[in-house]
Every structure is written in structure tokens, then in C-alpha cells.
Scaffold this motif. Structure first.
Motif, PDB file in Angstrom:
ATOM      1  N   ARG A  31       0.856  -1.186   0.000  1.00  0.00           N
ATOM      2  CA  ARG A  31       0.000   0.000   0.000  1.00  0.00           C
ATOM      3  C   ARG A  31       0.890   1.234   0.000  1.00  0.00           C
ATOM      4  NH1 ARG A  31      -2.526  -0.749   5.508  1.00  0.00           N
ATOM      5  NH2 ARG A  31      -0.363  -1.366   5.852  1.00  0.00           N
ATOM      6  N   VAL A  32       0.714   2.104  -0.981  1.00  0.00           N
ATOM      7  CA  VAL A  32       1.632   3.225  -1.185  1.00  0.00           C
ATOM      8  C   VAL A  32       0.855   4.534  -1.282  1.00  0.00           C
ATOM      9  CG1 VAL A  32       3.465   4.178  -2.628  1.00  0.00           C
ATOM     10  CG2 VAL A  32       3.176   1.695  -2.458  1.00  0.00           C
ATOM     11  N   ALA A  33       1.373   5.562  -0.617  1.00  0.00           N
ATOM     12  CA  ALA A  33       0.878   6.927  -0.767  1.00  0.00           C
ATOM     13  C   ALA A  33       2.026   7.807  -1.232  1.00  0.00           C
ATOM     14  CB  ALA A  33       0.309   7.459   0.542  1.00  0.00           C
ATOM     15  N   MET A  34       1.745   8.708  -2.183  1.00  0.00           N
ATOM     16  CA  MET A  34       2.765   9.623  -2.689  1.00  0.00           C
ATOM     17  C   MET A  34       2.298  11.056  -2.474  1.00  0.00           C
ATOM     18  SD  MET A  34       4.199  10.137  -6.557  1.00  0.00           S
ATOM     19  CE  MET A  34       5.399   8.811  -6.379  1.00  0.00           C
ATOM     20  N   LEU A  35       3.114  11.847  -1.796  1.00  0.00           N
ATOM     21  CA  LEU A  35       2.823  13.261  -1.578  1.00  0.00           C
ATOM     22  C   LEU A  35       3.606  14.087  -2.587  1.00  0.00           C
ATOM     23  CD1 LEU A  35       2.039  11.897   1.183  1.00  0.00           C
ATOM     24  CD2 LEU A  35       2.584  14.107   2.244  1.00  0.00           C
ATOM     25  N   GLU A  36       2.883  14.793  -3.444  1.00  0.00           N
ATOM     26  CA  GLU A  36       3.517  15.650  -4.446  1.00  0.00           C
ATOM     27  C   GLU A  36       2.571  16.802  -4.769  1.00  0.00           C
ATOM     28  OE1 GLU A  36       5.325  17.843  -6.411  1.00  0.00           O
ATOM     29  OE2 GLU A  36       6.609  16.079  -6.218  1.00  0.00           O
ATOM     30  N   PRO A  37       2.917  18.039  -4.336  1.00  0.00           N
ATOM     31  CA  PRO A  37       2.026  19.176  -4.567  1.00  0.00           C
ATOM     32  C   PRO A  37       2.080  19.726  -5.987  1.00  0.00           C
ATOM     33  CG  PRO A  37       3.993  19.882  -3.409  1.00  0.00           C
ATOM     34  CD  PRO A  37       4.087  18.384  -3.522  1.00  0.00           C
ATOM     35  N   GLY A  38       3.134  19.410  -6.723  1.00  0.00           N
ATOM     36  CA  GLY A  38       3.295  19.952  -8.068  1.00  0.00           C
ATOM     37  C   GLY A  38       3.069  18.917  -9.145  1.00  0.00           C
ATOM     38  N   GLU A  39       3.598  19.200 -10.340  1.00  0.00           N
ATOM     39  CA  GLU A  39       3.476  18.279 -11.460  1.00  0.00           C
ATOM     40  C   GLU A  39       4.331  17.043 -11.214  1.00  0.00           C
ATOM     41  OE1 GLU A  39       1.410  18.481 -13.744  1.00  0.00           O
ATOM     42  OE2 GLU A  39       1.025  20.557 -14.335  1.00  0.00           O
ATOM     43  N   LEU A  40       3.846  15.902 -11.646  1.00  0.00           N
ATOM     44  CA  LEU A  40       4.618  14.677 -11.526  1.00  0.00           C
ATOM     45  C   LEU A  40       5.824  14.709 -12.456  1.00  0.00           C
ATOM     46  CD1 LEU A  40       1.704  12.079 -11.442  1.00  0.00           C
ATOM     47  CD2 LEU A  40       3.080  12.862  -9.509  1.00  0.00           C
ATOM     48  N   GLY A  41       6.866  13.989 -12.092  1.00  0.00           N
ATOM     49  CA  GLY A  41       8.053  13.898 -12.931  1.00  0.00           C
ATOM     50  C   GLY A  41       9.248  14.651 -12.400  1.00  0.00           C
ATOM     51  N   GLY A  42       9.020  15.570 -11.451  1.00  0.00           N
ATOM     52  CA  GLY A  42      10.134  16.266 -10.833  1.00  0.00           C
ATOM     53  C   GLY A  42      10.946  17.102 -11.803  1.00  0.00           C
ATOM     54  N   THR A  43      12.199  17.325 -11.441  1.00  0.00           N
ATOM     55  CA  THR A  43      13.092  18.146 -12.258  1.00  0.00           C
ATOM     56  C   THR A  43      13.258  17.579 -13.651  1.00  0.00           C
ATOM     57  OG1 THR A  43      14.322  18.946 -10.326  1.00  0.00           O
ATOM     58  CG2 THR A  43      15.453  19.034 -12.449  1.00  0.00           C
ATOM     59  N   CYS A  44      13.472  16.283 -13.761  1.00  0.00           N
ATOM     60  CA  CYS A  44      13.789  15.675 -15.046  1.00  0.00           C
ATOM     61  C   CYS A  44      12.727  15.961 -16.093  1.00  0.00           C
ATOM     62  CB  CYS A  44      13.969  14.166 -14.877  1.00  0.00           C
ATOM     63  SG  CYS A  44      14.354  13.305 -16.423  1.00  0.00           S
ATOM     64  N   VAL A  45      11.484  15.731 -15.757  1.00  0.00           N
ATOM     65  CA  VAL A  45      10.410  15.867 -16.734  1.00  0.00           C
ATOM     66  C   VAL A  45      10.029  17.323 -16.956  1.00  0.00           C
ATOM     67  CG1 VAL A  45       7.954  15.377 -17.149  1.00  0.00           C
ATOM     68  CG2 VAL A  45       9.488  13.569 -16.334  1.00  0.00           C
ATOM     69  N   ASN A  46      10.065  18.148 -15.923  1.00  0.00           N
ATOM     70  CA  ASN A  46       9.494  19.486 -16.017  1.00  0.00           C
ATOM     71  C   ASN A  46      10.497  20.597 -16.303  1.00  0.00           C
ATOM     72  OD1 ASN A  46       6.637  18.793 -15.268  1.00  0.00           O
ATOM     73  ND2 ASN A  46       7.686  17.980 -13.477  1.00  0.00           N
ATOM     74  N   VAL A  47      11.668  20.553 -15.676  1.00  0.00           N
ATOM     75  CA  VAL A  47      12.676  21.613 -15.890  1.00  0.00           C
ATOM     76  C   VAL A  47      14.067  21.009 -15.995  1.00  0.00           C
ATOM     77  CG1 VAL A  47      11.397  23.543 -14.880  1.00  0.00           C
ATOM     78  CG2 VAL A  47      12.692  22.007 -13.386  1.00  0.00           C
ATOM     79  N   GLY A  48      14.171  19.829 -16.576  1.00  0.00           N
ATOM     80  CA  GLY A  48      15.463  19.153 -16.668  1.00  0.00           C
ATOM     81  C   GLY A  48      15.595  18.354 -17.938  1.00  0.00           C
ATOM     82  N   CYS A  49      15.844  17.063 -17.775  1.00  0.00           N
ATOM     83  CA  CYS A  49      16.213  16.193 -18.883  1.00  0.00           C
ATOM     84  C   CYS A  49      15.301  16.306 -20.099  1.00  0.00           C
ATOM     85  CB  CYS A  49      16.220  14.722 -18.437  1.00  0.00           C
ATOM     86  SG  CYS A  49      16.828  14.418 -16.787  1.00  0.00           S
ATOM     87  N   VAL A  50      13.993  16.201 -19.886  1.00  0.00           N
ATOM     88  CA  VAL A  50      13.063  16.121 -21.017  1.00  0.00           C
ATOM     89  C   VAL A  50      12.987  17.425 -21.796  1.00  0.00           C
ATOM     90  CG1 VAL A  50      10.667  15.717 -21.681  1.00  0.00           C
ATOM     91  CG2 VAL A  50      11.747  14.250 -19.975  1.00  0.00           C
ATOM     92  N   PRO A  51      12.644  18.564 -21.172  1.00  0.00           N
ATOM     93  CA  PRO A  51      12.623  19.795 -21.969  1.00  0.00           C
ATOM     94  C   PRO A  51      14.007  20.185 -22.471  1.00  0.00           C
ATOM     95  CG  PRO A  51      12.323  20.284 -19.633  1.00  0.00           C
ATOM     96  CD  PRO A  51      12.220  18.802 -19.783  1.00  0.00           C
ATOM     97  N   LYS A  52      15.046  19.869 -21.695  1.00  0.00           N
ATOM     98  CA  LYS A  52      16.424  20.139 -22.163  1.00  0.00           C
ATOM     99  C   LYS A  52      16.729  19.369 -23.438  1.00  0.00           C
ATOM    100  CE  LYS A  52      19.445  17.543 -21.174  1.00  0.00           C
ATOM    101  NZ  LYS A  52      20.230  17.526 -19.955  1.00  0.00           N
ATOM    102  N   LYS A  53      16.345  18.085 -23.474  1.00  0.00           N
ATOM    103  CA  LYS A  53      16.621  17.270 -24.660  1.00  0.00           C
ATOM    104  C   LYS A  53      15.838  17.790 -25.862  1.00  0.00           C
ATOM    105  CE  LYS A  53      18.566  13.808 -26.810  1.00  0.00           C
ATOM    106  NZ  LYS A  53      18.308  12.392 -26.473  1.00  0.00           N
ATOM    107  N   ALA A  54      14.612  18.284 -25.624  1.00  0.00           N
ATOM    108  CA  ALA A  54      13.838  18.865 -26.721  1.00  0.00           C
ATOM    109  C   ALA A  54      14.563  20.074 -27.308  1.00  0.00           C
ATOM    110  CB  ALA A  54      12.446  19.263 -26.225  1.00  0.00           C
ATOM    111  N   MET A  55      15.099  20.922 -26.445  1.00  0.00           N
ATOM    112  CA  MET A  55      15.829  22.093 -26.925  1.00  0.00           C
ATOM    113  C   MET A  55      17.138  21.676 -27.581  1.00  0.00           C
ATOM    114  SD  MET A  55      13.562  24.223 -26.109  1.00  0.00           S
ATOM    115  CE  MET A  55      14.331  25.761 -26.573  1.00  0.00           C
ATOM    116  N   TRP A  56      17.774  20.642 -27.030  1.00  0.00           N
ATOM    117  CA  TRP A  56      19.013  20.141 -27.625  1.00  0.00           C
ATOM    118  C   TRP A  56      18.757  19.618 -29.037  1.00  0.00           C
ATOM    119  CZ3 TRP A  56      20.806  15.517 -29.588  1.00  0.00           C
ATOM    120  CH2 TRP A  56      22.206  15.401 -29.754  1.00  0.00           C
ATOM    121  N   LEU A  57      17.655  18.914 -29.216  1.00  0.00           N
ATOM    122  CA  LEU A  57      17.311  18.400 -30.544  1.00  0.00           C
ATOM    123  C   LEU A  57      17.092  19.548 -31.527  1.00  0.00           C
ATOM    124  CD1 LEU A  57      14.899  15.499 -29.548  1.00  0.00           C
ATOM    125  CD2 LEU A  57      17.146  15.256 -30.624  1.00  0.00           C
ATOM    126  N   ALA A  58      16.437  20.607 -31.060  1.00  0.00           N
ATOM    127  CA  ALA A  58      16.232  21.771 -31.928  1.00  0.00           C
ATOM    128  C   ALA A  58      17.571  22.401 -32.308  1.00  0.00           C
ATOM    129  CB  ALA A  58      15.344  22.798 -31.226  1.00  0.00           C
TER     130      ALA A  58
END
Length: 451
Positions: A31-58
Motif C-alpha cells: 500500500r503506497v501513498a505519494m505526496l507531491e504538490p506539483g506536477e509529476l516527474g520532478g526536475t527531469c520531466v518538467n525543468v530538466g532532462c526532457v525539456p532540455k533534450k527537446a531544446m538540444w534536438l532543436a
């Protein structure tokens, strides 16, 4: 199953490490509970790896169009980018990731609590709305945030998170720092139309990487148009109209910029979690002190990811979280995270990757070291009269020349490194690599090991 707790696991933080832990614990029937007040994915998805890679591809596409023009294609020498349109596509991609996470949380039965949490005791978390929940185990996965240096006018500088709010490329940009984020932002912005100046406190870029590799990267950046200033000490920032002026030691002759970014390190998000009252040690950079098993001084409280202060990479956080859950709930007492030979990739232009020991580290640890290295101009650069160079380096030790380090700077470094990472972890020899790695004849000049 433990019944006197509300949950078997409470996770604070919905980033890569927290999500990986929640999903793995749920797979074990917990049984698991997750506390997260913001968007899921943390730094990587929101202000890190994922958007960075999109800009890198451009940025990479922009560079390739320029190469195509030099090779005779009827395309603009300097393509223009509708930055806002790119952001729309980038954020749409991220929204799909958010939706995927939400669906998987529902499918696995993980309870998402959109609140911050604070530890009351070894098994109790108080949510920001005052409600308390209990868990047999508590996992800290709250990540880290970029920090500004303590200098006058620091508020005039932006941090790496602010890069993703840009709607166009600033004309004149300064980046303070010489690590991952600084190097990646410099290459991105320069390729997308900015004039970039790197202000580096140390004597070279990426001090944890092989010195020969980073020296070639610095030369590539210079050829790309980036100005580099090493041994730079920023003292103060001032505003003059729309300009930000940087005052420091041995800096550029014209220290005026439209925007300045700090890439001077990150601090763990440990404040306000109630850890000190429980006797959990916190380091100078806000990191939580954990042992080799990701456990704090309180046996029921654990930490993974950036807040744990080990290796700040998304795949490492995911792997550590899964191993921890296997140990706690999967009956695998030996599931321990190995921080040796972790593969790292920097999305510079071109990308840089490394796994294992640098040449200097190998000499300090083993003494008997043999290095094989090739530094070359790739075919596409030669055909287009380009100046960018690639580098490939093997570090071997012992009479059997066991490969202990692989270092790459060049095309598809991130993909190539994956295979070599396995080789280093398995302890293969140079001779075994020679027998198993097949190279296409047209690229033979690019992989001949010169020394």
C-alpha cells in the motif's frame, strides 16, 4: 502485511526516484501513498532532462541545416526558429508524460496526495493541510533546486529553471559555471541564435570528466562561437537599463548581457521536512545523509535521488529506488546500489559521455595504465569544412589491459556509451573489445586508436 500503519510506504516527492519507488513497491503488493504538490516527474520531466533534450534536438537540427547548406543543399545558412512553436510541442510532449504517470498511479493503486509533507516521527507524516498519515517506511525523494551565489545583485541573474520560460533566444547571454548545466545551456543558446559567454570559476570545464575530453569540448565550443573565461570570480551584478553587468576577475572586455544564468550548483530540498528533530543528518548542500542502502540514521526513513547526495542522475535515482524497494519489500536483502561505473552523458554539442575511471583516476588507483585515444574530424565536418572534432578514449589497466574507462565526445555519444558501459561493468579486456566490436569500413579513420 503490516496493518497498524495506514500505508506500507509513504513517498515524499513525485519525481523520477519517487515514482520508481512507488511503482516498484506497488508491484510487490504494498500500500503506497505519494505526496507531491506539483506536477509529476520532478526536475527531469518538467525543468530538466526532457525539456532540455527537446531544446538540444532543436539546436542539433539547426546545426545540421547549417552543415547541409555548406555541403550544397538549398537551405538557409542560418535557419530561423519559431521558439514559441517549439515550446508548444515541447510542453505537449511533457503533458503526455504527466497523463501517463497519472494513469499508471491509478492502475497500480498508488494514492496520490497533492500536498507537501513533514515528518512528525519515524512513521508519521503530516500533510500541509494538517492531516496525518502513517507508514511502515518513509521515502524522501524531494529532489533539489538550483541556487544563486551569495553576491550583491544575485537576484538579477536567472537560474537554469528559468531557461524553460524563454520565448526567444536572448542576444547576449552569460552563463556562470562550468558543469553539466552550464555547458549544455551554452551549446543550446549559441546554436539557437544567442551570443554566449561562459564564466567558469575553475581552470576547465566538467572537472569530474577526463581532462583531455573536456579540453576538446572547450575548443569545439570556441569554434562554435562561445566565449570562455576560466578562473573567473564573479563579485557583483548590477542593472543598467535593460542590461545586466557582471563584475568579476579576468572576465570579458564587455561584461554587458541581456540575460545572465547561474549554473553554480543545486541544493537538496530537505528544508522543512522535520528531519533534524529526528536526528537525520543533513549535509552542507542540503543533502540527506544515507548509507550504502539508501537508509538514514532512522531505519524506517530512506532517501533516493538528488536529495540523497550520491550521483545526481535520473537513471541512478530510478535504479536506487527500485533496489531499495526490492530490499524492503521484495525479499532481496542484497539489493544494493552500486555507484561504481555509472555512465554519464552531457548533452553538449556534440554530446559527451563517460563511464568508469578517467585517465588520472586510473593512474592514481592502479599505476599500470595504458591509454588508447583517437581525436578526429568526423566525415560530415570534413565535407562541410567544419571545425568540430570528436574524441574516443579507452583507459586500460593491468597486463591483460582490462578496460576501466571509456570516454566519448562526438556523434551519438549517448547511444554508443550504452554498449561500452556494459563492457566496463563486465571487466572486458581491450583484446576482447577488438574481437567483438564491428566497425563499418567507411568510418575506419574515425576509430583507429592512435596511442
Amino acid at each position: 502485511m503490516t496493518t497498524h500503519f495506514d500505508y506500507d510506504l509513504i513517498v515524499l516527492g513525485g519525481g523520477s526516484g519517487g515514482l520508481a519507488a512507488a511503482f516498484r513497491a506497488a508491484q510487490h503488493g504494498k500500500r503506497v501513498a505519494m505526496l507531491e504538490p506539483g506536477e509529476l516527474g520532478g526536475t527531469c520531466v518538467n525543468v530538466g532532462c526532457v525539456p532540455k533534450k527537446a531544446m538540444w534536438l532543436a539546436a542539433d537540427l539547426s546545426s545540421r541545416v547549417t552543415l547541409a547548406a555548406a555541403m550544397g543543399f538549398d537551405v538557409p545558412t542560418r535557419p530561423t526558429l519559431d521558439w514559441k512553436e517549439l515550446v508548444v510541442h515541447r510542453q505537449g510532449y511533457i503533458a503526455n508524460i504527466h497523463a501517463s504517470y497519472l494513469k499508471r498511479l491509478d492502475d497500480t493503486g498508488v494514492v496520490r496526495v497533492p500536498r507537501k509533507g513533514r515528518l512528525v516521527d519515524a512513521h508519521t507524516v503530516e500533510c500541509s493541510d494538517g492531516i496525518r498519515i502513517s507508514g511502515e517506511h518513509i521515502l524522501l525523494a524531494t529532489g533539489a533546486h538550483p541556487q544563486r551565489p551569495d553576491i550583491p545583485g544575485a537576484e538579477l541573474g536567472s537560474v537554469s529553471d528559468d531557461f524553460f520560460n524563454l520565448c526567444s533566444a536572448p542576444e547576449r547571454v552569460a552563463i556562470v559555471g562550468g558543469g553539466y548545466i552550464a555547458v549544455e545551456l551554452a551549446g543550446l543558446l549559441q546554436a539557437l541564435g544567442s551570443r554566449v559567454t561562459l564564466l567558469v570559476r575553475g581552470e576547465r570545464l566538467l572537472e569530474r570528466f577526463d581532462a583531455e575530453l573536456t579540453a576538446q569540448l572547450a575548443e569545439n565550443l570556441r569554434h562554435h562561437g562561445v566565449q570562455l573565461h576560466f578562473n573567473y570570480r564573479l563579485r557583483e551584478l548590477r542593472r543598467d537599463g535593460d542590461d545586466v553587468i557582471a563584475y568579476g576577475h579576468d572576465g570579458p572586455a564587455e561584461p554587458r548581457f541581456d540575460q545572465l544564468f547561474f549554473a553554480t550548483g543545486r541544493r537538496g530540498n530537505s528544508a522543512g521536512l522535520g528531519l533534524e528533530a529526528l536526528g537525520i543528518a543533513i549535509g552542507d548542500k542540503g543533502e540527506v545523509d544515507v548509507d550504502d542502502w539508501q537508509t538514514t540514521a532512522v531505519p524506517s526513513v530512506h532517501a533516493v535521488g538528488d536529495i540523497a547526495g550520491k550521483v545526481g542522475l535520473t537513471p541512478v535515482a530510478i535504479a536506487a529506488a527500485r533496489k531499495l524497494m526490492d530490499r524492503l519489500f521484495g525479499g532481496k536483502p542484497q539489493a544494493k546500489m552500486d555507484y561504481e561505473n555509472v555512465a554519464s552523458v552531457v548533452f553538449s554539442h556534440p554530446a559527451l559521455g563517460a563511464v568508469g575511471l578517467t585517465e588520472q583516476e586510473a593512474r592514481e588507483r592502479h599505476g599500470d595504465v595504458r591509454v588508447y585515444c583517437t581525436n578526429f574530424r568526423p566525415m560530415v565536418q570534413a565535407l562541410a569544412d567544419g571545425s568540430q572534432r570528436s574524441l574516443f578514449k579507452l583507459v586500460c589497466v593491468g597486463e591483460d589491459e582490462r578496460v576501466v574507462g571509456v570516454h566519448l565526445l562526438g556523434e551519438a555519444a549517448d547511444e554508443i556509451l550504452q554498449g561500452f558501459a556494459v563492457a566496463v561493468k563486465m571487466g572486458v579486456t581491450k583484446a576482447q573489445l577488438d574481437d567483438t566490436v564491428a566497425i563499418h569500413p567507411t568510418s575506419s579513420e574515425e576509430i583507429v586508436l592512435m596511442r
